[in-house]
Scaffold this motif. Sequence first.
Motif, PDB file in Angstrom:
ATOM      1  N   ALA A   1       0.820  -1.211   0.000  1.00 39.72           N
ATOM      2  CA  ALA A   1       0.000   0.000   0.000  1.00 39.72           C
ATOM      3  C   ALA A   1       0.850   1.255   0.000  1.00 39.72           C
ATOM      4  CB  ALA A   1      -0.929  -0.010   1.220  1.00 39.72           C
ATOM      5  N   MET A   2       2.043   1.159   0.589  1.00 40.14           N
ATOM      6  CA  MET A   2       2.928   2.320   0.670  1.00 40.14           C
ATOM      7  C   MET A   2       3.504   2.696  -0.691  1.00 40.14           C
ATOM      8  SD  MET A   2       4.298   4.690   2.459  1.00 40.14           S
ATOM      9  CE  MET A   2       5.656   5.410   3.371  1.00 40.14           C
ATOM     10  N   ALA A   3       3.682   1.750  -1.584  1.00 41.48           N
ATOM     11  CA  ALA A   3       4.380   2.008  -2.844  1.00 41.48           C
ATOM     12  C   ALA A   3       3.810   3.194  -3.615  1.00 41.48           C
ATOM     13  CB  ALA A   3       4.409   0.752  -3.700  1.00 41.48           C
ATOM     14  N   PRO A   4       2.507   3.224  -3.929  1.00 40.66           N
ATOM     15  CA  PRO A   4       1.982   4.388  -4.663  1.00 40.66           C
ATOM     16  C   PRO A   4       1.950   5.661  -3.833  1.00 40.66           C
ATOM     17  CG  PRO A   4       0.204   2.897  -4.075  1.00 40.66           C
ATOM     18  CD  PRO A   4       1.471   2.185  -3.738  1.00 40.66           C
ATOM     19  N   ILE A   5       1.764   5.536  -2.526  1.00 48.31           N
ATOM     20  CA  ILE A   5       1.775   6.711  -1.657  1.00 48.31           C
ATOM     21  C   ILE A   5       3.155   7.349  -1.662  1.00 48.31           C
ATOM     22  CG2 ILE A   5       1.548   7.500   0.733  1.00 48.31           C
ATOM     23  CD1 ILE A   5      -0.495   5.255   1.169  1.00 48.31           C
ATOM     24  N   TYR A   6       4.158   6.521  -1.511  1.00 45.00           N
ATOM     25  CA  TYR A   6       5.550   6.990  -1.492  1.00 45.00           C
ATOM     26  C   TYR A   6       5.880   7.749  -2.771  1.00 45.00           C
ATOM     27  CZ  TYR A   6      10.567   6.658  -0.384  1.00 45.00           C
ATOM     28  OH  TYR A   6      11.880   6.944  -0.084  1.00 45.00           O
ATOM     29  N   CYS A   7       5.416   7.226  -3.892  1.00 41.06           N
ATOM     30  CA  CYS A   7       5.713   7.849  -5.185  1.00 41.06           C
ATOM     31  C   CYS A   7       4.977   9.172  -5.393  1.00 41.06           C
ATOM     32  CB  CYS A   7       5.384   6.879  -6.314  1.00 41.06           C
ATOM     33  SG  CYS A   7       6.540   5.492  -6.418  1.00 41.06           S
ATOM     34  N   ARG A   8       3.969   9.428  -4.599  1.00 38.99           N
ATOM     35  CA  ARG A   8       3.269  10.722  -4.668  1.00 38.99           C
ATOM     36  C   ARG A   8       3.958  11.805  -3.840  1.00 38.99           C
ATOM     37  NH1 ARG A   8      -1.531   7.464  -4.370  1.00 38.99           N
ATOM     38  NH2 ARG A   8      -1.829   7.903  -2.155  1.00 38.99           N
ATOM     39  N   HIS A   9       4.923  11.405  -3.042  1.00 39.81           N
ATOM     40  CA  HIS A   9       5.587  12.348  -2.129  1.00 39.81           C
ATOM     41  C   HIS A   9       7.107  12.292  -2.327  1.00 39.81           C
ATOM     42  CE1 HIS A   9       1.900  13.151   0.174  1.00 39.81           C
ATOM     43  NE2 HIS A   9       1.645  11.865   0.061  1.00 39.81           N
ATOM     44  N   LEU A  10       7.557  12.678  -3.505  1.00 37.35           N
ATOM     45  CA  LEU A  10       8.984  12.600  -3.802  1.00 37.35           C
ATOM     46  C   LEU A  10       9.671  13.953  -3.859  1.00 37.35           C
ATOM     47  CD1 LEU A  10       9.052   9.825  -6.558  1.00 37.35           C
ATOM     48  CD2 LEU A  10       9.595   9.591  -4.126  1.00 37.35           C
ATOM     49  N   THR A  11       9.001  14.959  -4.369  1.00 38.32           N
ATOM     50  CA  THR A  11       9.679  16.243  -4.606  1.00 38.32           C
ATOM     51  C   THR A  11       8.914  17.458  -4.107  1.00 38.32           C
ATOM     52  OG1 THR A  11       8.688  16.414  -6.818  1.00 38.32           O
ATOM     53  CG2 THR A  11      10.828  15.314  -6.658  1.00 38.32           C
ATOM     54  N   GLY A  12       7.706  17.288  -3.607  1.00 37.52           N
ATOM     55  CA  GLY A  12       6.909  18.444  -3.195  1.00 37.52           C
ATOM     56  C   GLY A  12       7.531  19.235  -2.057  1.00 37.52           C
ATOM     57  N   LEU A  13       8.097  18.525  -1.083  1.00 32.85           N
ATOM     58  CA  LEU A  13       8.684  19.180   0.099  1.00 32.85           C
ATOM     59  C   LEU A  13      10.191  18.962   0.205  1.00 32.85           C
ATOM     60  CD1 LEU A  13       5.931  18.110   2.675  1.00 32.85           C
ATOM     61  CD2 LEU A  13       6.133  20.307   1.492  1.00 32.85           C
ATOM     62  N   THR A  14      10.746  18.201  -0.705  1.00 30.09           N
ATOM     63  CA  THR A  14      12.171  17.861  -0.672  1.00 30.09           C
ATOM     64  C   THR A  14      13.009  18.998  -1.221  1.00 30.09           C
ATOM     65  OG1 THR A  14      11.758  15.485  -0.809  1.00 30.09           O
ATOM     66  CG2 THR A  14      13.895  16.270  -1.607  1.00 30.09           C
ATOM     67  N   ARG A  15      14.159  19.214  -0.618  1.00 29.69           N
ATOM     68  CA  ARG A  15      15.075  20.268  -1.055  1.00 29.69           C
ATOM     69  C   ARG A  15      16.497  19.706  -1.154  1.00 29.69           C
ATOM     70  NH1 ARG A  15      10.825  21.724  -1.933  1.00 29.69           N
ATOM     71  NH2 ARG A  15       9.712  23.603  -1.248  1.00 29.69           N
ATOM     72  N   LEU A  16      17.307  20.321  -2.001  1.00 29.11           N
ATOM     73  CA  LEU A  16      18.710  19.943  -2.088  1.00 29.11           C
ATOM     74  C   LEU A  16      19.451  20.363  -0.825  1.00 29.11           C
ATOM     75  CD1 LEU A  16      19.690  20.950  -5.746  1.00 29.11           C
ATOM     76  CD2 LEU A  16      19.280  18.635  -4.867  1.00 29.11           C
ATOM     77  N   MET A  17      20.408  19.564  -0.426  1.00 25.14           N
ATOM     78  CA  MET A  17      21.293  19.946   0.662  1.00 25.14           C
ATOM     79  C   MET A  17      22.212  21.073   0.177  1.00 25.14           C
ATOM     80  SD  MET A  17      20.724  18.338   3.456  1.00 25.14           S
ATOM     81  CE  MET A  17      20.471  16.823   4.381  1.00 25.14           C
ATOM     82  N   PRO A  18      22.724  21.892   1.084  1.00 27.17           N
ATOM     83  CA  PRO A  18      23.602  22.999   0.672  1.00 27.17           C
ATOM     84  C   PRO A  18      24.823  22.515  -0.103  1.00 27.17           C
ATOM     85  CG  PRO A  18      22.914  23.280   2.955  1.00 27.17           C
ATOM     86  CD  PRO A  18      22.461  21.912   2.538  1.00 27.17           C
TER      87      PRO A  18
END
Length: 233
Positions: free
Chosen positions: A85-102
Amino acid sequence: MNVGASRPFGSKRAILFDLDGTLIDSAPDIAAAVNELLADHDLPPLHVDRVKAMIGGGVRKLVERAFAASGTPLLASALEEANRAMAPIYCRHLTGLTRLMPGVKEILTRFHLNGIAIGVVTNKPQLATREILLHFHLTEYLGAIVGGDAVTYLKPAPDSLLMALDQLGVEPTDALMVGDSSSDVGAARAAGMPVVLLRGGYTQVPVEELGADIVCDSLLDLPAAMQRLRAAA
């Protein structure tokens, strides 16, 4: 291009980077995915700091830890069902809140222009890893991308590191692992590589206690760390 002794960052021909906590700060997105899964099971959300402590070991381990932290540990078939069940959920949350490290773009550019082969080795699934790297326009720097489902054994096993080095055509003794956790140290040691760890990642143990060759404050300190490794060799 000759990448021998004239290269300004030491003698290594390749650098392998971990992803989560090293190149990207993905904890907010991972927490969002975990909490969506928990909500589907009528369980309360977990704070991002608690989820950050669960990162490492792949998605299945993340799911197992999340349900345990919620007071509803899952075993056997129930855990496998939650993982599916996590697989499709995980794929929906990949880049919306993610940021590059300095310093990510700056340091990858510098290494790339100086002829050092670069790879990413992570326990995150391959397709998710590639989508994130494409989103941040990092694939142009990379000669190898190895996710957790591309190998039999996840880090701290050396499988993903050895696969990436094979793709890059570089021996372990000519490469460096850069990460943020004990699994990165374990994988590098098993592969026969030196390892540099970065502060500010997702380890719950003080990074100085994990057995790295050198600990850096940020990726921008990596060239100097490589010179120190070369001098100590």
